[in-house]
Design a protein around this motif. Structure first.
Motif, PDB file in Angstrom:
ATOM      1  N   LEU A  57     -15.201 -18.597 123.257  1.00 18.10           N
ATOM      2  CA  LEU A  57     -15.045 -19.373 124.486  1.00 18.10           C
ATOM      3  C   LEU A  57     -15.316 -18.462 125.686  1.00 18.10           C
ATOM      4  N   PRO A  58     -16.029 -18.967 126.703  1.00 17.01           N
ATOM      5  CA  PRO A  58     -16.427 -18.100 127.815  1.00 17.01           C
ATOM      6  C   PRO A  58     -15.294 -17.728 128.774  1.00 17.01           C
ATOM      7  N   ASP A  59     -14.331 -18.619 128.958  1.00 10.33           N
ATOM      8  CA  ASP A  59     -13.284 -18.333 129.936  1.00 10.33           C
ATOM      9  C   ASP A  59     -12.009 -19.110 129.621  1.00 10.33           C
ATOM     10  N   ARG A  60     -11.003 -18.923 130.454  1.00 12.14           N
ATOM     11  CA  ARG A  60      -9.693 -19.556 130.252  1.00 12.14           C
ATOM     12  C   ARG A  60      -9.793 -21.078 130.382  1.00 12.14           C
ATOM     13  N   THR A  61     -10.668 -21.575 131.247  1.00 11.75           N
ATOM     14  CA  THR A  61     -10.837 -23.023 131.415  1.00 11.75           C
ATOM     15  C   THR A  61     -11.340 -23.663 130.121  1.00 11.75           C
ATOM     16  N   ALA A  62     -12.246 -22.999 129.448  1.00 13.22           N
ATOM     17  CA  ALA A  62     -12.755 -23.528 128.177  1.00 13.22           C
ATOM     18  C   ALA A  62     -11.650 -23.564 127.126  1.00 13.22           C
ATOM     19  N   GLU A  63     -10.753 -22.578 127.149  1.00 10.98           N
ATOM     20  CA  GLU A  63      -9.630 -22.593 126.212  1.00 10.98           C
ATOM     21  C   GLU A  63      -8.681 -23.746 126.524  1.00 10.98           C
ATOM     22  N   ILE A  64      -8.420 -23.966 127.789  1.00 14.29           N
ATOM     23  CA  ILE A  64      -7.554 -25.084 128.189  1.00 14.29           C
ATOM     24  C   ILE A  64      -8.168 -26.409 127.758  1.00 14.29           C
ATOM     25  N   ILE A  84      -3.767 -17.039 115.368  1.00 16.86           N
ATOM     26  CA  ILE A  84      -3.570 -18.254 116.160  1.00 16.86           C
ATOM     27  C   ILE A  84      -2.925 -17.912 117.490  1.00 16.86           C
ATOM     28  N   ARG A  85      -3.343 -18.604 118.523  1.00 14.30           N
ATOM     29  CA  ARG A  85      -2.807 -18.378 119.869  1.00 14.30           C
ATOM     30  C   ARG A  85      -1.806 -19.485 120.187  1.00 14.30           C
ATOM     31  N   ASP A  86      -0.531 -19.141 120.156  1.00 14.79           N
ATOM     32  CA  ASP A  86       0.496 -20.076 120.598  1.00 14.79           C
ATOM     33  C   ASP A  86       0.808 -19.771 122.058  1.00 14.79           C
ATOM     34  N   GLU A  87       1.791 -20.453 122.618  1.00 15.12           N
ATOM     35  CA  GLU A  87       2.065 -20.288 124.045  1.00 15.12           C
ATOM     36  C   GLU A  87       2.470 -18.860 124.409  1.00 15.12           C
ATOM     37  N   HIS A  88       3.123 -18.151 123.493  1.00 13.03           N
ATOM     38  CA  HIS A  88       3.541 -16.776 123.773  1.00 13.03           C
ATOM     39  C   HIS A  88       2.361 -15.820 123.728  1.00 13.03           C
ATOM     40  N   ARG A  89       1.469 -16.017 122.787  1.00 12.65           N
ATOM     41  CA  ARG A  89       0.306 -15.134 122.685  1.00 12.65           C
ATOM     42  C   ARG A  89      -0.713 -15.416 123.779  1.00 12.65           C
ATOM     43  N   ALA A  91       0.151 -16.284 126.856  1.00 13.51           N
ATOM     44  CA  ALA A  91       0.728 -15.691 128.060  1.00 13.51           C
ATOM     45  C   ALA A  91       0.693 -14.168 128.042  1.00 13.51           C
ATOM     46  N   SER A  92       0.811 -13.558 126.862  1.00 16.83           N
ATOM     47  CA  SER A  92       0.825 -12.095 126.798  1.00 16.83           C
ATOM     48  C   SER A  92      -0.587 -11.567 126.585  1.00 16.83           C
ATOM     49  N   THR A  93      -0.727 -10.267 126.746  1.00 12.55           N
ATOM     50  CA  THR A  93      -2.039  -9.639 126.535  1.00 12.55           C
ATOM     51  C   THR A  93      -1.958  -8.592 125.430  1.00 12.55           C
TER      52      THR A  93
END
Length: 120
Positions: A57-64, A84-89, A91-93
């Motif tokens: 995915l190119p950016d955060r908008t595409a992930e949303i 897998i990316r849950d809400e905690h992953r 938000a964190s880096t």
């Protein structure tokens, strides 16, 4: 008189313990979807099969947008695992890598009677 107990069978160290088998994660391999032939990455993440689009995915908008579309997102890490990316992953880096959306097949759909006889 009591019977002598049979010794326990020795466990093969190469065989994973059955209690931990469901937590297995594998390296992602590039393959093609059997329906639409799009390039995808497949792996096990904690025992759950993951199939994601090979293109990150190119950016955060595409992930949303992918999440709003009902598709999970995964991080393809440097050691080639899909996490897998849950809400905690999200938000964190702490886990770095490219972000991929779950594959949504655009392949052929089941034929209906109207498709066979044509719309008149």
């Amino acid at each position: 008189m009591t019977r002598r107990q049979k010794p326990e069978k020795a466990r093969n160290p190469a065989e994973p313990d059955s209690r931990r088998r469901h937590l297995i994660s594998t390296v992602a391999t590039e393959t093609r979807c059997h329906r639409c032939h799009a390039p995808i990455l497949t792996a096990l993440d904690d025992g759950v099969p993951a199939r994601v689009d090979a293109t990150p995915l190119p950016d955060r908008t595409a992930e949303i947008n992918a999440l709003l579309d009902g598709r999970w997102t995964y991080t393809h890490t440097a050691n080639r695992h899909l996490v897998i990316r849950d809400e905690h992953r999200i938000a964190s880096t702490t886990i770095t890598g490219t972000i991929h959306a779950e594959h949504k097949c655009t392949g052929p759909t089941q034929l209906t009677l109207d498709d066979l006889i044509g719309n008149q």
